[in-house]
Structures are given as structure tokens and as C-alpha cells.
Design a protein around this motif. Structure first.
Motif, PDB file in Angstrom:
ATOM      1  N   MET B   1      46.238  42.030  40.174  1.00 13.73           N
ATOM      2  CA  MET B   1      45.192  42.726  39.500  1.00 13.73           C
ATOM      3  C   MET B   1      43.741  42.397  40.119  1.00 13.73           C
ATOM      4  O   MET B   1      43.642  41.126  40.292  1.00 13.73           O
ATOM      5  N   GLY B   2      43.012  43.147  40.600  1.00 11.17           N
ATOM      6  CA  GLY B   2      41.717  42.604  41.370  1.00 11.17           C
ATOM      7  C   GLY B   2      40.938  42.037  40.242  1.00 11.17           C
ATOM      8  O   GLY B   2      40.697  42.265  39.097  1.00 11.17           O
ATOM      9  N   GLN B   3      39.892  41.637  41.000  1.00  7.42           N
ATOM     10  CA  GLN B   3      39.054  40.618  39.953  1.00  7.42           C
ATOM     11  C   GLN B   3      37.384  40.966  40.548  1.00  7.42           C
ATOM     12  O   GLN B   3      36.388  40.758  39.909  1.00  7.42           O
ATOM     13  N   TYR B   4      37.408  42.239  41.239  1.00 13.11           N
ATOM     14  CA  TYR B   4      35.832  42.524  41.670  1.00 13.11           C
ATOM     15  C   TYR B   4      35.901  43.965  41.569  1.00 13.11           C
ATOM     16  O   TYR B   4      36.665  44.772  41.340  1.00 13.11           O
ATOM     17  N   PHE B   5      34.427  44.332  41.206  1.00 13.50           N
ATOM     18  CA  PHE B   5      34.310  45.759  40.798  1.00 13.50           C
ATOM     19  C   PHE B   5      33.196  46.362  41.707  1.00 13.50           C
ATOM     20  O   PHE B   5      32.122  45.664  42.066  1.00 13.50           O
ATOM     21  N   LEU B   6      33.409  47.673  42.351  1.00 13.81           N
ATOM     22  CA  LEU B   6      32.760  48.215  43.430  1.00 13.81           C
ATOM     23  C   LEU B   6      31.813  49.386  43.017  1.00 13.81           C
ATOM     24  O   LEU B   6      32.213  50.141  42.206  1.00 13.81           O
TER      25      LEU B   6
END
Lengths: 409, 260
Positions: B1-6
Motif C-alpha cells: 500500500m502506497g504512502q503518498y498522494f499525487l
């Protein structure tokens, strides 16, 4: 990319199409039956007292309705350019330009244009001042009589002298029509016409009121399409029969809890004339997000209940009191009442480059309505039939931002 | 699961990308000219951003796209730049109630509530007067770089009057001022006044409640900032990077998709 259909069509539309096709076909061949049946042809503005003409057995056709047809068929821009090339300003109403263009170039015009020449022109200034100049131009082109009903703008309520002023003109119009047709006014026939108009108006009003239901049984494109008979065939038997049928269908939808827009989430009110060349595309941006236009000020303009009393006096009041002839206060109040009665979450105003009296005061009305109701209002810049004024991407952008505001994100 | 938001904002002139972390802090950003394909530019900016940080794509949990090119970019969601702008500014300036945004093709005034909910907005009509594009055309006519306009406007002795709404006609006005021998600085000051006047009128539709934040690429131009503050009669806050705030709002919406 295929999008899910979220729009419920009306079965009555088939009957509407049949009836309107018949009306336009009859009109088109007026030259074959008009003279033998002693039924002169009139070109008439949408807000003129048509009951009086029908009482004289005159066949009315509506350049404005024809303009809307040119718009939905997307030929207005070409016809407008024809009129512009002939010297008419691009700032002139696009119904007027489309219509004048259709006279100059019938080969570009749907149905070859309206039947011509008309035997007379009938113009009432209650909807705008442009119609006067437009009809004067027509009177010069065809060299036919022009009958004008000048309705003074009402900053407040209808005054006794304003009513008297219009009544005197109606009396003069009767005299002129008696001279033009060679027969006296049949008062009983006028009363019958007015009674049928009242019946048509009552049905249209009831249909509109059914849209107070949640979900609303109709969306704005339905109202715009099904208003054609109240404009062009008001006072005829067919119109009464048609609206009875439509009312039954709409009522049935309400009873079955069927909404025009599947999964209605947002209820909106529309202001101003339809964007005819985008009648489905524009509203699809809303219906896809579950937003339904439950009522509008435009097609509601024909819910003008005829005042009681002497027929001419009644017409003098009714035709002067229509909403476009009223103050910004009156129009703001009308919008506020619609928002409250129809439990709307917001409103959208079409700032229509063509229709100055309808559009000029919208910003004032918008602010007042937002202040008093607390619901947001959006203004979109376009034109009712001239496609060159419609900028797709900026409009899409504003609509999306507005729906994010109304619906919450 | 990613930890960043674009957040990706593909504007008419410039493309902006912003990356935020789970704490809603901005961790990286990049900008580039949109050119022919804003989508390609956005994809390139994102790739570069990830490479510089030694990250891979999987670390991005969600993406929101905004701006004119929003539909072209593969994102989890597209949100209009008005809503994104409000969100980004509410994040940076908690007291902001009005945002004035002047971008490449659009100028807008947004009224917002605490937390960034939009209550009203107004945008320019189908016309580029009062936008970044207008300034670019004028800079070109004067053989100046658009980033030098502010400095030059500051030394003007007298402001030339540019009255036309139409960018093309306004350019002719600029040229006639040049022919009449007006100093470049005076013409530039007039150009900045014209942009400010156009946008100031728009605030009368929405109302103007402080704090007022000025965003978009044009907010980098001190000439327009000063002219606008003067015409509105109130101070303007300008974010450190005024062109990326809508992309920041988009990234914060992406953060919201996953939930707190």
C-alpha cells in the motif's frame, strides 16, 4: 466511451411529434387552403394575444418557435451568418437573425422556412423590445400590415392606466382585424378560445406542479420539448387533449415513484431560454451526476392564468403581467418561490447573449436569491441558438465546479 | 500500500504535479509547460519526481487530476480546479475566505468557508483579457520576458491606459503607446492595471471577504499583485509557490480518497 443511460423518455413525445409535424405541414401548405377557407396567415410573437386571432379564424405561426427548431437542428449559425452578411448585427437576437436568414436563404432553412408571405404580422412587446424592430423589418420585406400591442414595462404592479393603455390598443387591434378579415369579431368565439386557452394553461400548470414530487417526473429538456403546444397551439382542442395525455403519463410516474433522472440526488431550477443546439448534451452533464432540473422560469412563462372578466380587459392584464415584463424584484421573488416550492438545492442561469431583457438583470437576481435561500446559483454564458457563443470546455468546467459545490465532494 | 498522494493540475499553459504524504505535508512538486500534450508532460514530471526521490509508482496510493487536461490523465478521480484551488488554499491559509486565481487562460474569484468548501465563484467569460496569456502577449509585443514585468512596473513614473477588453486590440494599444514614445515601464504598469481591473470587477459578483489570497502563475508578477491590491483596497496574501496550489488541493483530495 459508453455512458450509462440515466434518462427516462416519455411515451407522449411520439404524440407530440405527430401533432407538431401536422401543424407545420398544415402551415406549410397554407397557400392551398388559406384563401378558400378564408383563413389568413399571421406571423406572431410568442407573447401575443393569439386568442383574438383564433377568434377571427386566422392561422398563426411563430417565428420564435421556428427559431428554436433551427436551433435544435443546428442550422441557426448558418442562417445567422446569412442575416449578418445582409447587414444585421451579430448583437441582434439569434431568433430574429435565424428567421431573417431563413427568408433570405430558404434553401438552408428547415422546411424551406415559414410559409410566406404572411397576410399580417402581429407583435406584442411584452417579451422584449427587439420584436418590434424585427417585425418592422418583416413588414418592410413583405409589405404587409403590422399590428403592434405595446405593453408598458411594469416596475411594480399593473396600474389602472397601464391596463387602459393596453385595452385601448386591443380595441384598435379588433378594428384592424375586422377590416383585414372583412368580418366582425365574434365575442362568443373569443370567449370559447379564451376558455380553451385557460384549460390548456391549467393543464400545463398541473403538469409542472407534479414535478414538486421527489424524484421529479420531468427534467428541463422534457419541459422545453413539451412546451411547444402551449406556445403554438394554445387554445386548440388538440393542445387540450395532448396535455391531458401528458398529465396522465406524468402523474403515473409520480405514483410509481419514477424520476426523469435515475437516482435523483440534486434538484435544480433553470432560468432563461433553452440552449437549443445542446438541449440534451448540456443537461446530460447534470443528469449523469444525478442532478435534475425540476422546474424553470422559461416554460413556466406560459402559466399565465387569464384574469377573469370582460375578455379584452382580461387579455390586457394577462399579457402585460407576464414575468419578462416585470421588475428584478418580481423575478427574484419568482425564483425564490420556485426554489422553495420545488425543494431545489441550487439554480442555473443561462446568460443568453440573444435575450437581453431576460439576461441583463440575472446577476442582481442571482445574488438576491442566494442571499435569501442560501442555495448556490451558477451563471453560464451561451446563446439560445447561435452555437458560436457556446464554449464547451469552460462551460463543462463551471458545471463540474458547481455540482461539486451543490453536491459536496 | 502506497504512502503518498499525487495531485496533477494540467493547465492551459503550465502543468503542475504535487506529492503529499499521509500527514498531508507536501513532499515534492514539479512544473512544466503544458505544450501540445499536457498529459505527456504530467507523466514525465511524475516519472522524474519519483526517480529523484528513489520512489516507485506503487508508493502512490491515489491520484486526483484537475485543470483543463484533467480528463486526459489516468487518475482515480477528476475534480474541477475551483474545488481543488479552494482546498489547497484552505490548507495553506486557514483564514482565507476569498481566492483570486489568475492562470494562463482563466481568471477566477472563489469564495470559501473555513475548511475550503466553495460557496460561490466567478470566472472570466470566453475572453483571455485578465489572464496570464494576456500578459504573455503584451510582454512579447514589448520584447520583454514575462517574469520581468513586475520589476519594470515598479519603476513606472506614469501608468499608460490600456482600455480594450480584447487581447488583440489591447496589443494594438500597446503598440501605439510604443510609437508615441512611452517608456516601456509605463506601458507595463498600464498592462498590469488592465489585468487587475478585469479581475477586480469579477469580485463584485462574488463579494470580497478577507483574508484574500492571490494564486496562479500571474501572482508571481508583483506589478499585478500591487495593482490588484490597490484596486481592491485590501492586502493580498501570496503563497510561496502560487501556481501549484490547485495541484496541492488535488493531492489533498487524493489523500481524502483513502480516508484519515
Amino acid at each position: 466511451m459508453a455512458t450509462k443511460r440515466r434518462y427516462l423518455p416519455l411515451a407522449s413525445t411520439r404524440h407530440l411529434e405527430k401533432m407538431m409535424t401536422k401543424y407545420y405541414a398544415l402551415s406549410r401548405y397554407h397557400r392551398l387552403w388559406g384563401k378558400p377557407l378564408k383563413r389568413p396567415l399571421a406571423w406572431i410573437t410568442s407573447g401575443a394575444p393569439v386568442e383574438l386571432l383564433r377568434a377571427f379564424n386566422i392561422h398563426p405561426v411563430y417565428p420564435e418557435n421556428y427559431g428554436a427548431i433551427c436551433g435544435t437542428r443546428r442550422v441557426s449559425t448558418d442562417l445567422c451568418q446569412v442575416a449578418e452578411a445582409a447587414g444585421y448585427s451579430q448583437d441582434l437576437c439569434s431568433y430574429a437573425r435565424s428567421h431573417i436568414g431563413s427568408i433570405l436563404r430558404p434553401d438552408l432553412a428547415p422546411m424551406g422556412g415559414l410559409p410566406k408571405p404572411p397576410d399580417m404580422l402581429v407583435c406584442c412587446t411584452n417579451i422584449c423590445g427587439t420584436v418590434l424592430k424585427w417585425y418592422e423589418a418583416l413588414a418592410r420585406i413583405f409589405n404587409v400590415p403590422l399590428l403592434v400591442l405595446d405593453t408598458p414595462f411594469l416596475p411594480g404592479d399593473l396600474t389602472a392606466h397601464a391596463r387602459q393603455y393596453v385595452l385601448e390598443q386591443l380595441k384598435e387591434m379588433v378594428t384592424a382585424l375586422e377590416r383585414l378579415t372583412g368580418r366582425p369579431l365574434n365575442r362568443d368565439e373569443l370567449n370559447r378560445q379564451l376558455a380553451r386557452s385557460s384549460e390548456t394553461i391549467r393543464l400545463w400548470k398541473e403538469i409542472r406542479q407534479l414535478c414538486r414530487a421527489t424524484p421529479s417526473p420531468l427534467n428541463a429538456p422534457d419541459l422545453f420539448i413539451h412546451m411547444a403546444p402551449i406556445v403554438t397551439l394554445r387554445g386548440t382542442r388538440q393542445a387540450v387533449d395532448y396535455y391531458r395525455r401528458l398529465k396522465d403519463e406524468v402523474k403515473q410516474r409520480v405514483q410509481q415513484g419514477q424520476g426523469a433522472v435515475e437516482g435523483e440526488k440534486i434538484r435544480l431550477v433553470w432560468d432563461n431560454i433553452a440552449i437549443w443546439y445542446q438541449i440534451f448534451g448540456f443537461f446530460k452533464m447534470f443528469s449523469q451526476q444525478g442532478a435534475c432540473f425540476v422546474t424553470d422560469t422559461y416554460s413556466g412563462g406560459w402559466v399565465m392564468e387569464l384574469s377573469p372578466g370582460d375578455p379584452l380587459e382580461s387579455m390586457a392584464a394577462t399579457y402585460t403581467e407576464i414575468f419578462l415584463n416585470r421588475s428584478p424584484e418580481f423575478r427574484a421573488r419568482q425564483m425564490i418561490e420556485l426554489i422553495q416550492d420545488y425543494k431545489a438545492d441550487g439554480f442555473v442561469m443561462h446568460s443568453n447573449r440573444s435575450c437581453k431583457p431576460y439576461s441583463l438583470v440575472q446577476e442582481v437576481i442571482r445574488r438576491r436569491v442566494m442571499q435569501q435561500t442560501g442555495v448556490p446559483g451558477l451563471v453560464v454564458e451561451a446563446d439560445m441558438t447561435d452555437q458560436r457563443v457556446y464554449a464547451e470546455e469552460p462551460i463543462r468546467n463551471r458545471v463540474q465546479a458547481f455540482l461539486e459545490t451543490v453536491g459536496g465532494l | 500500500m502506497g504512502q503518498y498522494f499525487l495531485g496533477v493540475d494540467i493547465g492551459s499553459l503550465t502543468t503542475k504535479v504535487v506529492l503529499v504524504n499521509t500527514g498531508s505535508e507536501m513532499v515534492a512538486r514539479a512544473t512544466g509547460r503544458s505544450g501540445y500534450s499536457g498529459r505527456t508532460v504530467a507523466e514525465r514530471l511524475v516519472t522524474e519526481l519519483l526517480r529523484e526521490r528513489g520512489m516507485n509508482k506503487n508508493e502512490i496510493a491515489a491520484t486526483v487530476a484537475t485543470g483543463y487536461g484533467r480528463v486526459t490523465f489516468p487518475a482515480d478521480r477528476e475534480v474541477s480546479e475551483i474545488t481543488c484551488q479552494a482546498r489547497g488554499i484552505a490548507h495553506l491559509f486557514g483564514d482565507a475566505r476569498t481566492v483570486i486565481d489568475i492562470g494562463g487562460q482563466d481568471s477566477k474569484v472563489i469564495r470559501l468557508l473555513p475548511g475550503g468548501k466553495v460557496i460561490d465563484f466567478a470566472m472570466n467569460d470566453k475572453c483571455a483579457a485578465g489572464t496570464g496569456r494576456f500578459l504573455e502577449v503584451m510582454a512579447q509585443a514589448l520584447e520583454l520576458r514575462v517574469e520581468d514585468l513586475g520589476e519594470l512596473a515598479a519603476v513606472a513614473r506614469k501608468h499608460c491606459n490600456i482600455s480594450s477588453f480584447c487581447t488583440v486590440f489591447a496589443e494594438s494599444e500597446v503598440i501605439s503607446h510604443v510609437s508615441a514614445g512611452a517608456p516601456k515601464a509605463d506601458i507595463v504598469a498600464g498592462v498590469c492595471d488592465a489585468v487587475a481591473a478585469r479581475v477586480a470587477t469579477m469580485t463584485s459578483r462574488t463579494g470580497l471577504e478577507p483574508e484574500v489570497v492571490f494564486t496562479g502563475g500571474v501572482a508571481r508578477n508583483s506589478g499585478v499583485v500591487n495593482a490588484l491590491a490597490k484596486q481592491l483596497g485590501c492586502p493580498l496574501q501570496v503563497p510561496g509557490e502560487p501556481e501549484i496550489t490547485a495541484a496541492l488541493g488535488a493531492a489533498l483530495f487524493a489523500r481524502g480518497i483513502i480516508g484519515d
